[in-house]
Design a protein around this motif. Structure first.
Motif, PDB file in Angstrom:
ATOM      1  N   GLU A 148      16.759  -7.014  19.646  1.00  0.00           N
ATOM      2  CA  GLU A 148      17.897  -6.487  18.875  1.00  0.00           C
ATOM      3  C   GLU A 148      17.396  -5.695  17.670  1.00  0.00           C
ATOM      4  N   ALA A 149      16.334  -6.188  17.017  1.00  0.00           N
ATOM      5  CA  ALA A 149      15.769  -5.479  15.867  1.00  0.00           C
ATOM      6  C   ALA A 149      15.184  -4.135  16.302  1.00  0.00           C
ATOM      7  N   ILE A 150      14.534  -4.134  17.457  1.00  0.00           N
ATOM      8  CA  ILE A 150      13.946  -2.899  17.976  1.00  0.00           C
ATOM      9  C   ILE A 150      15.041  -1.870  18.294  1.00  0.00           C
ATOM     10  N   GLU A 151      16.152  -2.343  18.855  1.00  0.00           N
ATOM     11  CA  GLU A 151      17.270  -1.443  19.152  1.00  0.00           C
ATOM     12  C   GLU A 151      17.845  -0.849  17.864  1.00  0.00           C
ATOM     13  N   GLU A 152      17.863  -1.646  16.775  1.00  0.00           N
ATOM     14  CA  GLU A 152      18.355  -1.147  15.492  1.00  0.00           C
ATOM     15  C   GLU A 152      17.443  -0.042  14.964  1.00  0.00           C
ATOM     16  N   VAL A 153      16.134  -0.216  15.129  1.00  0.00           N
ATOM     17  CA  VAL A 153      15.179   0.820  14.713  1.00  0.00           C
ATOM     18  C   VAL A 153      15.429   2.109  15.490  1.00  0.00           C
ATOM     19  N   ARG A 154      15.624   1.981  16.785  1.00  0.00           N
ATOM     20  CA  ARG A 154      15.902   3.165  17.610  1.00  0.00           C
ATOM     21  C   ARG A 154      17.212   3.833  17.180  1.00  0.00           C
ATOM     22  N   ASP A 155      18.206   3.017  16.832  1.00  0.00           N
ATOM     23  CA  ASP A 155      19.501   3.561  16.435  1.00  0.00           C
ATOM     24  C   ASP A 155      19.378   4.381  15.152  1.00  0.00           C
ATOM     25  N   HIS A 212      15.640  -4.596   4.091  1.00  0.00           N
ATOM     26  CA  HIS A 212      16.051  -5.906   3.566  1.00  0.00           C
ATOM     27  C   HIS A 212      15.794  -6.992   4.608  1.00  0.00           C
ATOM     28  N   ARG A 213      16.135  -6.701   5.857  1.00  0.00           N
ATOM     29  CA  ARG A 213      15.933  -7.679   6.934  1.00  0.00           C
ATOM     30  C   ARG A 213      14.464  -8.022   7.095  1.00  0.00           C
ATOM     31  N   PHE A 214      13.585  -7.014   6.995  1.00  0.00           N
ATOM     32  CA  PHE A 214      12.155  -7.246   7.191  1.00  0.00           C
ATOM     33  C   PHE A 214      11.420  -7.605   5.900  1.00  0.00           C
ATOM     34  N   LYS A 215      12.214  -7.810   4.813  1.00  0.00           N
ATOM     35  CA  LYS A 215      11.635  -8.183   3.514  1.00  0.00           C
ATOM     36  C   LYS A 215      10.631  -7.123   3.026  1.00  0.00           C
ATOM     37  N   LEU A 216      11.062  -5.853   3.147  1.00  0.00           N
ATOM     38  CA  LEU A 216      10.205  -4.726   2.760  1.00  0.00           C
ATOM     39  C   LEU A 216      10.911  -3.822   1.747  1.00  0.00           C
ATOM     40  N   THR A 217      11.840  -4.372   0.981  1.00  0.00           N
ATOM     41  CA  THR A 217      12.594  -3.552   0.021  1.00  0.00           C
ATOM     42  C   THR A 217      11.716  -3.001  -1.104  1.00  0.00           C
ATOM     43  N   LYS A 243       9.284 -11.201  11.497  1.00  0.00           N
ATOM     44  CA  LYS A 243       8.020 -11.050  10.772  1.00  0.00           C
ATOM     45  C   LYS A 243       6.985 -10.263  11.574  1.00  0.00           C
ATOM     46  N   GLU A 244       7.103 -10.267  12.905  1.00  0.00           N
ATOM     47  CA  GLU A 244       6.161  -9.506  13.723  1.00  0.00           C
ATOM     48  C   GLU A 244       6.328  -8.002  13.485  1.00  0.00           C
ATOM     49  N   ILE A 245       7.580  -7.543  13.394  1.00  0.00           N
ATOM     50  CA  ILE A 245       7.827  -6.131  13.101  1.00  0.00           C
ATOM     51  C   ILE A 245       7.434  -5.830  11.657  1.00  0.00           C
ATOM     52  N   SER A 246       7.725  -6.759  10.754  1.00  0.00           N
ATOM     53  CA  SER A 246       7.346  -6.580   9.354  1.00  0.00           C
ATOM     54  C   SER A 246       5.838  -6.381   9.222  1.00  0.00           C
ATOM     55  N   LEU A 247       5.068  -7.198   9.948  1.00  0.00           N
ATOM     56  CA  LEU A 247       3.610  -7.067   9.903  1.00  0.00           C
ATOM     57  C   LEU A 247       3.165  -5.724  10.476  1.00  0.00           C
ATOM     58  N   LEU A 248       3.833  -5.286  11.535  1.00  0.00           N
ATOM     59  CA  LEU A 248       3.490  -4.003  12.145  1.00  0.00           C
ATOM     60  C   LEU A 248       3.714  -2.860  11.154  1.00  0.00           C
ATOM     61  N   ILE A 249       4.826  -2.909  10.412  1.00  0.00           N
ATOM     62  CA  ILE A 249       5.101  -1.876   9.414  1.00  0.00           C
ATOM     63  C   ILE A 249       4.062  -1.927   8.302  1.00  0.00           C
ATOM     64  N   ASP A 250       3.677  -3.145   7.901  1.00  0.00           N
ATOM     65  CA  ASP A 250       2.620  -3.280   6.888  1.00  0.00           C
ATOM     66  C   ASP A 250       1.317  -2.659   7.366  1.00  0.00           C
ATOM     67  N   PHE A 251       0.976  -2.900   8.633  1.00  0.00           N
ATOM     68  CA  PHE A 251      -0.249  -2.322   9.192  1.00  0.00           C
ATOM     69  C   PHE A 251      -0.184  -0.792   9.188  1.00  0.00           C
ATOM     70  N   MET A 252       1.024  -0.258   9.433  1.00  0.00           N
ATOM     71  CA  MET A 252       1.188   1.198   9.423  1.00  0.00           C
ATOM     72  C   MET A 252       0.915   1.760   8.031  1.00  0.00           C
ATOM     73  N   VAL A 270       8.921   3.834  16.054  1.00  0.00           N
ATOM     74  CA  VAL A 270       9.359   3.630  17.436  1.00  0.00           C
ATOM     75  C   VAL A 270       8.161   3.690  18.392  1.00  0.00           C
ATOM     76  N   ASP A 271       7.272   4.678  18.184  1.00  0.00           N
ATOM     77  CA  ASP A 271       6.082   4.802  19.040  1.00  0.00           C
ATOM     78  C   ASP A 271       5.221   3.541  18.961  1.00  0.00           C
ATOM     79  N   ASN A 272       5.061   3.002  17.743  1.00  0.00           N
ATOM     80  CA  ASN A 272       4.260   1.793  17.563  1.00  0.00           C
ATOM     81  C   ASN A 272       4.903   0.580  18.225  1.00  0.00           C
ATOM     82  N   LEU A 273       6.218   0.482  18.120  1.00  0.00           N
ATOM     83  CA  LEU A 273       6.926  -0.639  18.738  1.00  0.00           C
ATOM     84  C   LEU A 273       6.803  -0.595  20.249  1.00  0.00           C
ATOM     85  N   VAL A 274       6.982   0.592  20.812  1.00  0.00           N
ATOM     86  CA  VAL A 274       6.882   0.742  22.266  1.00  0.00           C
ATOM     87  C   VAL A 274       5.470   0.412  22.734  1.00  0.00           C
ATOM     88  N   ALA A 275       4.473   0.881  21.979  1.00  0.00           N
ATOM     89  CA  ALA A 275       3.081   0.672  22.372  1.00  0.00           C
ATOM     90  C   ALA A 275       2.640  -0.775  22.214  1.00  0.00           C
TER      91      ALA A 275
END
Length: 353
Positions: A148-155, A212-217, A243-252, A270-275
């Protein structure tokens, strides 16, 4: 000929010594001891006892498993095992290039020693790495919350693309009756005069709520904070998945890709999530664990096998040990009736990791 199938239970209950040979294929995880929880007999030096326990944990593991093997036998009493459980015969073929039934008496001890080492290696990995670490993590790639979080990113990505191509985009408000049918007379299309402002605000609402959801404000700019966007509360139970997506964004961000309400950032996200997550069935705790244990088993077998052993026998020997320790992915292609080629390719792929 009628075949009867049953299950044989193997009791695995012993102290495994982490020998020099084992250490060539297995790195123990340091075990911490809470000294306050140690109870010693009267007259025993607590410091000496603690030192002794640390030494024991560094060199041994007390392991207990119940392993199940599928066994079949004919009307004549002939016993045989499915290939997925033929670890003894496969070990014989790898070591001596002959089935176990043709082994000479003097070879039996060598076979048992070989099997004991294989058992020890995979059991130690399961104890130190699987049960102490990987087993505690969910397979996020198929979790509905993370999907659901991934779909929100795509949206959000789609909204930003429409905002960029605003001439060819439109915003429509529709009103529905209690039966769910659109009330055509009350449908309103946002005209060009306000379209840019609506897109800008809507994109910010979705973007800021996502951070806000990913605690990255912390990545919000002062200008974005001044918009005072209302935040939706995310239940705490969902954070363990997000937190898995949050960590991925931090890595980016380590690579210089800072979160922003732009097409460029969301395209990369989106490319990172798909990969890395949503469409990669390999990315699971079990698969990550198998990337450790399978190469270790492969190296041990290769170092002790007959110089002209068949690699196919080695691949199925490894697979049979994964089956024995319940470490085979729960997929139809991997079950007992699955294709041998699929199982062998799975092991070959893991060996390369």
């Amino acid at each position: 000929m009628e075949i009867t199938t049953s299950w044989e239970t193997l009791e695995f209950d012993e102290t495994i010594e982490i020998t020099e040979t084992i250490c060539n294929y297995f790195m123990p995880i340091t075990r911490e001891i809470d000294a306050s929880q140690i109870i010693t007999r009267q007259g025993t030096n607590s410091e000496e006892y603690l030192k002794q326990r640390k030494k024991e944990l560094a060199n041994t593991r007390n392991l207990k498993y119940k392993l199940r093997v599928q066994r079949s036998y004919s009307e004549q009493g002939e016993v045989f095992y499915h290939k997925d459980y033929s670890y003894r015969d496969l070990s014989s073929r790898v070591l001596f290039k002959k089935p176990e039934t043709e082994l000479l008496h003097q070879d039996a001890e060598t076979l048992e020693h070989f099997l004991n080492n294989l058992f020890s290696i995979i059991a130690l990995y399961k104890e130190d790495y699987w049960q102490s670490y990987y087993e505690n993590y969910d397979d996020f790639s198929s979790n509905p919350f993370i999907q659901e979080a991934i779909e929100e990113v795509r949206d959000i990505f789609n909204v930003l693309k429409m905002r960029e191509d605003i001439i060819n985009s439109e915003i429509v408000f529709r009103h529905k009756d209690k039966y769910g049918s659109v009330i055509t007379d009350e449908t309103t299309k946002v005209n060009d005069l306000y379209k840019q402002e609506v897109f800008d605000y809507y994109a910010q609402v979705k973007y800021q709520n996502l951070l806000h959801r990913f605690k990255l404000t912390r990545f919000l700019t002062d200008e974005e904070k001044s918009l005072n966007i209302p935040m939706k509360e995310t239940p705490n139970t969902i954070w363990e998945f997000d937190k898995e997506i949050s960590l991925l964004i931090d890595f980016m961000t380590f690579s210089g890709v800072t979160p922003s309400c732009t097409i460029d950032f969301f395209e990369k996200l989106v490319d990172n999530l798909v990969a890395n997550m949503s469409f990669n069935p390999k990315l699971s705790p079990l698969y990550e664990f198998l990337k450790l244990v399978v190469p270790a088993l492969n190296n041990f077998i290769r170092d002790h096998a007959h110089e002209k052993y068949k690699k196919k026998d080695k691949h199925f020997l490894i697979f049979s040990f994964l089956r024995l320790f319940d470490l085979v992915p729960k997929k139809q292609t991997m079950d007992v009736n699955g294709l041998d080629d699929v199982k062998e390719d799975f092991i070959k792929q893991l060996i390369k990791k």
